[in-house]
Enzyme design. Sequence first.
Site, PDB file in Angstrom:
ATOM      1  CB  ALA A   1       5.802   6.569  -6.837  1.00 57.01           C
ATOM      2  CE  LYS A   2       5.343   1.331   0.440  1.00 61.58           C
ATOM      3  NZ  LYS A   2       4.509   1.850   1.528  1.00 61.58           N
ATOM      4  CB  VAL A   3      10.527   3.958  -4.203  1.00 62.86           C
ATOM      5  CG1 VAL A   3      11.920   4.528  -3.964  1.00 62.86           C
ATOM      6  CG2 VAL A   3      10.409   2.557  -3.613  1.00 62.86           C
TER       7      VAL A   3
ATOM      8  CB  ALA B   1      -0.919   0.001   1.210  1.00 62.63           C
TER       9      ALA B   1
END
Length: 357
Positions: A351-353, A158
Amino acid sequence: MTPQDAQDPQSERPGRIMAREMAEQPEVLRRILDTGAPTIHEIARRVAERRPRFVLLTARGTSDHAALYAKYLLEIRLGMPCGLASMSTITAYGAKPDLRDVLAVTVSQSGGSPDLVASTQAAREAGAITLAVTNNPDSPLAAVSEHHIDVLAGPERALPATKTYTASLLALYLFVERLGGSDGAAAASLPALAGDLLARQAEVKALAARYRFAERMVITSRGYGYPTAKEAALKLMETSYIPALAYSGADLLHGPLAMVDNISPVIAVVPDGRGGEALRPVLDRLRGRGADLVVIGPKAQVEQASAGFALPTDGVPEEVQPILEIIPLQLLAYEVTIARGQDPDAPRALAKVTETH
């Protein structure tokens, strides 16, 4: 949908991933205590032998709030002076600080952001003792750091970070306690207490129904609770898109109090301890202004508010309460987002990263 519902692999409903990862937090906390603690203690022993004179903390986003928690721990528990790094002084301006005898701690879920890696590498070259705290032992950040602590949260899919945040708090707590010669035994009850909080999601859902149409929120706290306030504001903004402003209770009185009215809710994270005592005059001022006050904290404080969520603080030292405080606020961000017809798993434009330079 509850975190328990999210265990169903067939579920395709919005928020299923965030729900599942929130539900994993008791297991993650237990894993750190059972499996991660010996490594954390050994790293703390090695760092203590070097006798650092100052601590420099580097992070962004959710991890920045974990680093702020570590700052409170280090300054209060150990009396060590600490600072939060401004990475652009190195990455954009090319500054070359003298970091001999400085402990440089970088906190990052992914360990992949280029500016974190570059500033940590520069800190090591400048003589610092470098420690990375991540959820990825194979990350570039772990590779350039002298020491690395794996928070053992497992993959987090998530976009809103939940289990990696509480895992980072616990890992940092154990590190700081061992750095000061203690064993961190006060954390032993956290996995069970976290499970109890997650089981009370219906209470949070009722709060979410009350505030689903809020146009803005103010979140305040003091002391150890202040990082929780900042993290809660971020969770609400990135999932539900509600503008959420986090202030230290002291700063709230220096101007921002003027925007408080009886329409926009104010969430007060009230630690059971000195931070909560310092926050009481602020709570009195908020009640005097007729604020819609929501308290996350001891039952006695909740009973004096418009609404709230009572935390199990009896016998839980103030310095570990942030690991519990954030859980109902994670649930609140989740429930408000679902109530507004949005998907907390995939906030827009994120974005996750996050790769910053």
